[in-house]
Enzyme design. Structure first.
Site, mmCIF file in Angstrom:
data_model
loop_
_atom_site.group_PDB
_atom_site.id
_atom_site.type_symbol
_atom_site.label_atom_id
_atom_site.label_comp_id
_atom_site.label_asym_id
_atom_site.label_seq_id
_atom_site.Cartn_x
_atom_site.Cartn_y
_atom_site.Cartn_z
ATOM 1 N N TYR A 118 0.854 -1.187 0.000
ATOM 2 C CA TYR A 118 0.000 0.000 0.000
ATOM 3 C C TYR A 118 0.890 1.237 0.000
ATOM 4 O O TYR A 118 1.489 1.587 1.026
ATOM 5 C CB TYR A 118 -0.913 0.041 1.220
ATOM 6 C CG TYR A 118 -1.972 -1.039 1.286
ATOM 7 C CD1 TYR A 118 -2.283 -1.823 0.181
ATOM 8 C CD2 TYR A 118 -2.668 -1.264 2.463
ATOM 9 C CE1 TYR A 118 -3.264 -2.798 0.252
ATOM 10 C CE2 TYR A 118 -3.658 -2.235 2.543
ATOM 11 C CZ TYR A 118 -3.946 -3.002 1.442
ATOM 12 O OH TYR A 118 -4.916 -3.977 1.513
ATOM 13 N N SER B 55 -22.156 3.684 0.372
ATOM 14 C CA SER B 55 -21.958 4.487 1.582
ATOM 15 C C SER B 55 -23.036 5.537 1.767
ATOM 16 O O SER B 55 -23.199 6.094 2.854
ATOM 17 C CB SER B 55 -20.599 5.198 1.521
ATOM 18 O OG SER B 55 -20.604 6.173 0.477
ATOM 19 N N LEU C 235 -18.646 -1.253 2.455
ATOM 20 C CA LEU C 235 -19.397 -0.188 1.782
ATOM 21 C C LEU C 235 -19.120 -0.200 0.283
ATOM 22 O O LEU C 235 -19.399 0.784 -0.409
ATOM 23 C CB LEU C 235 -19.034 1.179 2.381
ATOM 24 C CG LEU C 235 -19.349 1.338 3.867
ATOM 25 C CD1 LEU C 235 -18.950 2.727 4.354
ATOM 26 C CD2 LEU C 235 -20.829 1.083 4.148
ATOM 27 N N ARG D 228 -16.446 0.043 -1.459
ATOM 28 C CA ARG D 228 -15.531 1.118 -1.884
ATOM 29 C C ARG D 228 -16.257 2.458 -2.026
ATOM 30 O O ARG D 228 -15.951 3.264 -2.892
ATOM 31 C CB ARG D 228 -14.835 0.712 -3.181
ATOM 32 C CG ARG D 228 -14.148 -0.648 -3.050
ATOM 33 C CD ARG D 228 -13.581 -1.143 -4.347
ATOM 34 N NE ARG D 228 -13.186 -2.545 -4.225
ATOM 35 C CZ ARG D 228 -12.056 -2.990 -3.687
ATOM 36 N NH1 ARG D 228 -11.194 -2.124 -3.183
ATOM 37 N NH2 ARG D 228 -11.778 -4.276 -3.619
ATOM 38 N N GLY D 229 -17.221 2.656 -1.150
ATOM 39 C CA GLY D 229 -17.968 3.906 -1.131
ATOM 40 C C GLY D 229 -19.254 3.868 -1.920
ATOM 41 O O GLY D 229 -20.107 4.751 -1.759
#
Length: 331
Positions: free
Chosen positions: A56, A212, A206, A208-209
């Site tokens: 990452y 959300s 979620l 990846r949004g």
């Protein structure tokens, strides 16, 4: 903060974990100071599980976590690390390397970046098709015996691989995508995990949004943002998926919840052996996610959510075709 144990042999952790990837990579720029403040806020709220990967931001995320934890007693936190993904200087994905020597080398670099003498859960990010899982898990088992690793986890692998890995060494948990619109583990993988006493750390709760409640077609994405290329965020797929979000919003509002809180609460309600990971990069998003833990969904609530977002209703695969092809969990 509620606590959950990761499988029969894994650590006890907070019922919600913080996934730190977005603070360093794959979702566009992140504010460093806000990222650090979010980690501190998570710890203050009782979150003990931090999830990261050595790839990452090419080590950036581990260094960020190390900075955030400088004044935090090591016993107060559980750090989960993925390894094995190979990337070029330009960020290109080059494959996976889970050979025993690579496993041990990767851990050496991780411990240096984290400034720690051990990691709590160590796991290959994906199955290396060139290396039997027994060899990879055996190498991590050596690190457990030496004290450098406390528990062994897996990520995005299927039922057969899980059985083979567990025959070598106890496995604490499988990290895999699981949400209202990503329910593929329910048919074959989750039953095996429960048979073997292995927990789940669920990422992408979620999506990846997408679910959300904050995402719209007008939301800007950088070229290097995963969502700029994800099938679920493209063309007609995103319209159909946002229609599901609209239906979920009605159910959530009737319970006095945000969409995100309803989605997180749903995952948490699927079993005490499941720990949702939220990828909050800001304190306000973290606070909203924590509210999802205060919810006790009734049978009627769960049925209403199921009607709003039926199993299999999502449009588009969760990864691009080339990435789906390397997921052992999808075979």
């Amino acid at each position: 903060m509620q606590q959950r144990q990761l499988g029969r042999t894994g650590p006890t952790v907070s019922a919600l974990g913080l996934g730190c990837m977005g603070m360093s990579a794959l979702y566009g720029p992140a504010d460093r100071n806000e990222s650090l403040a979010t980690i501190h806020a998570a710890l203050d709220a009782g979150i003990t599980l931090l999830d990261t990967g050595d790839f990452y931001g090419m080590g950036h995320n581990e260094l960020l976590i190390a900075e955030a934890l400088k004044e935090v007693p090591r016993a107060n936190v559980r750090i989960s690390v993925k390894f094995g993904a190979q990337r070029g200087p330009d960020g290109a994905w080059l494959g996976y390397d889970a050979r025993p020597a690579a496993v041990k080398t990767a851990l050496a670099y991780t411990l240096q970046r984290l400034g720690n003498d051990h990691v709590d859960i160590y796991r290959p990010a994906r199955l290396d098709p060139a290396v039997p899982i027994e060899e990879t898990v055996g190498a991590i088992a050596d690190l457990v015996k030496a004290g450098w690793v406390r528990h062994i986890g897996l990520s995005e692998v299927g039922a057969e691989t899980i059985r083979r890995a567990a025959a070598v060494h106890p496995i604490s948990d499988l990290q895999i995508e699981y949400s209202l619109i990503s329910r593929g583990i329910e048919d074959a993988i989750l039953p095996v995990l429960r048979e073997l006493g292995i927990g789940v750390t669920a990422y992408g709760v979620l999506s990846r949004g997408l679910i959300s409640g904050h995402w719209s077609k007008e939301t800007a994405t950088a070229a290097n943002d995963f969502r700029a290329h994800s099938p679920r965020f493209q063309g007609d797929n995103v319209d159909r998926n946002l229609a599901l979000v609209a239906a979920l919003r009605q159910v959530a509002q009737a319970r006095g919840l945000s969409v995100a809180q309803a989605a997180i609460a749903w995952v948490a309600a699927q079993g005490t052996d499941i720990v949702p990971l939220v990828g909050a990069r800001r304190r306000d998003r973290l606070a909203e996610a924590l509210g999802g833990l205060d919810v006790r969904l009734t049978a009627d609530d769960l049925a209403a959510i199921e009607r709003a977002v039926p199993k299999g209703a999502a449009s588009g695969a969760r990864y691009a075709e080339s990435q789906m092809a390397v997921l052992d969990s999808e075979r």
